[in-house]
Design an enzyme around this catalytic site. Sequence first.
Site, mmCIF file in Angstrom:
data_model
loop_
_atom_site.group_PDB
_atom_site.id
_atom_site.type_symbol
_atom_site.label_atom_id
_atom_site.label_comp_id
_atom_site.label_asym_id
_atom_site.label_seq_id
_atom_site.Cartn_x
_atom_site.Cartn_y
_atom_site.Cartn_z
ATOM 1 N N ASP A 100 7.255 4.433 11.929
ATOM 2 C CA ASP A 100 8.365 3.503 11.733
ATOM 3 C C ASP A 100 9.621 4.118 12.348
ATOM 4 O OD1 ASP A 100 9.307 5.367 9.916
ATOM 5 O OD2 ASP A 100 9.433 3.989 8.231
ATOM 6 N N HIS A 144 -12.790 19.741 4.473
ATOM 7 C CA HIS A 144 -13.350 19.260 3.210
ATOM 8 C C HIS A 144 -13.328 17.744 3.048
ATOM 9 C CE1 HIS A 144 -13.020 23.299 0.812
ATOM 10 N NE2 HIS A 144 -13.639 23.432 1.973
ATOM 11 N N HIS A 167 -19.476 18.741 0.733
ATOM 12 C CA HIS A 167 -18.289 17.918 0.990
ATOM 13 C C HIS A 167 -18.671 16.526 1.475
ATOM 14 C CE1 HIS A 167 -15.915 21.384 0.174
ATOM 15 N NE2 HIS A 167 -16.564 22.079 1.113
ATOM 16 N N CYS A 199 6.324 8.667 9.217
ATOM 17 C CA CYS A 199 7.500 7.930 8.752
ATOM 18 C C CYS A 199 8.505 8.994 8.295
ATOM 19 C CB CYS A 199 7.164 6.915 7.663
ATOM 20 S SG CYS A 199 6.472 7.573 6.129
ATOM 21 N N THR A 205 9.011 10.285 5.421
ATOM 22 C CA THR A 205 8.400 11.252 4.503
ATOM 23 C C THR A 205 6.914 11.501 4.767
ATOM 24 O OG1 THR A 205 7.823 9.440 3.018
ATOM 25 C CG2 THR A 205 9.958 10.543 2.631
HETATM 26 C C1 RB5 Z 1 12.187 4.108 5.710
HETATM 27 O O1 RB5 Z 1 13.474 4.075 5.270
HETATM 28 C C2 RB5 Z 1 11.338 4.998 4.812
HETATM 29 O O2 RB5 Z 1 11.191 4.375 3.580
HETATM 30 C C3 RB5 Z 1 10.003 5.244 5.456
HETATM 31 O O3 RB5 Z 1 10.198 5.890 6.688
HETATM 32 C C4 RB5 Z 1 9.013 6.082 4.698
HETATM 33 O O4 RB5 Z 1 9.488 7.365 4.447
HETATM 34 C C5 RB5 Z 1 8.402 5.470 3.514
HETATM 35 O O5 RB5 Z 1 7.605 6.061 2.797
#
Ligand code: RB5
Length: 151
Positions: free
Chosen positions: A8, A98, A133, A65, A67
């Site tokens: 994203d 695994h 596994h 993304c 995170t």
């Molecule tokens: C976008 O703002 C953010 O929510 C997305 O990149 C991601 O980290 C969601 O889990």
Amino acid sequence: MKVSLGADHGAFELKEAIKVHLEEQGIEFVDYGCFSKESVDYPKYAYLAANAVAKGECDFGIICCTTGLGVSMAANKVKGVRAAVCTNEMLAQMTRRHNNANVICMGQNVVSRELAFRMIDIFLSTEFEGGRHQRRVDLLTDIENGKELSV
Ligand code: RB5
């Protein structure tokens, strides 16, 4: 080997850097977007990249993304996908050995580019160990298919 890429807006820059890294390694990839830093909805891009793996069009996926969390949740909704959020080299290695993970997820605000590249190199070159596994991975598939597990 062919790799699907998805991200994203929160990881557009990391995805672009990963493309350069893969090119340097001679690894073929398909970029499922996004294609700018304009705000988009991460499940769509995670789905496209994960679905390419599920359909056998790509061997592995790399999906990012801010995170790594949201894209991993979306990718894991696709039947046949085993996506793992990784934050260090050991996780990237172990989820191949695994879990037979076929998608690695990471966050642009969580890992440095250098760490991302190292995790990708490890992920793409580590074999699944099979054996006990395999039985556990088969149980993941059973859950995916709606089977009720018991102990
Ligand atoms: C976008 O703002 C953010 O929510 C997305 O990149 C991601 O980290 C969601 O889990």
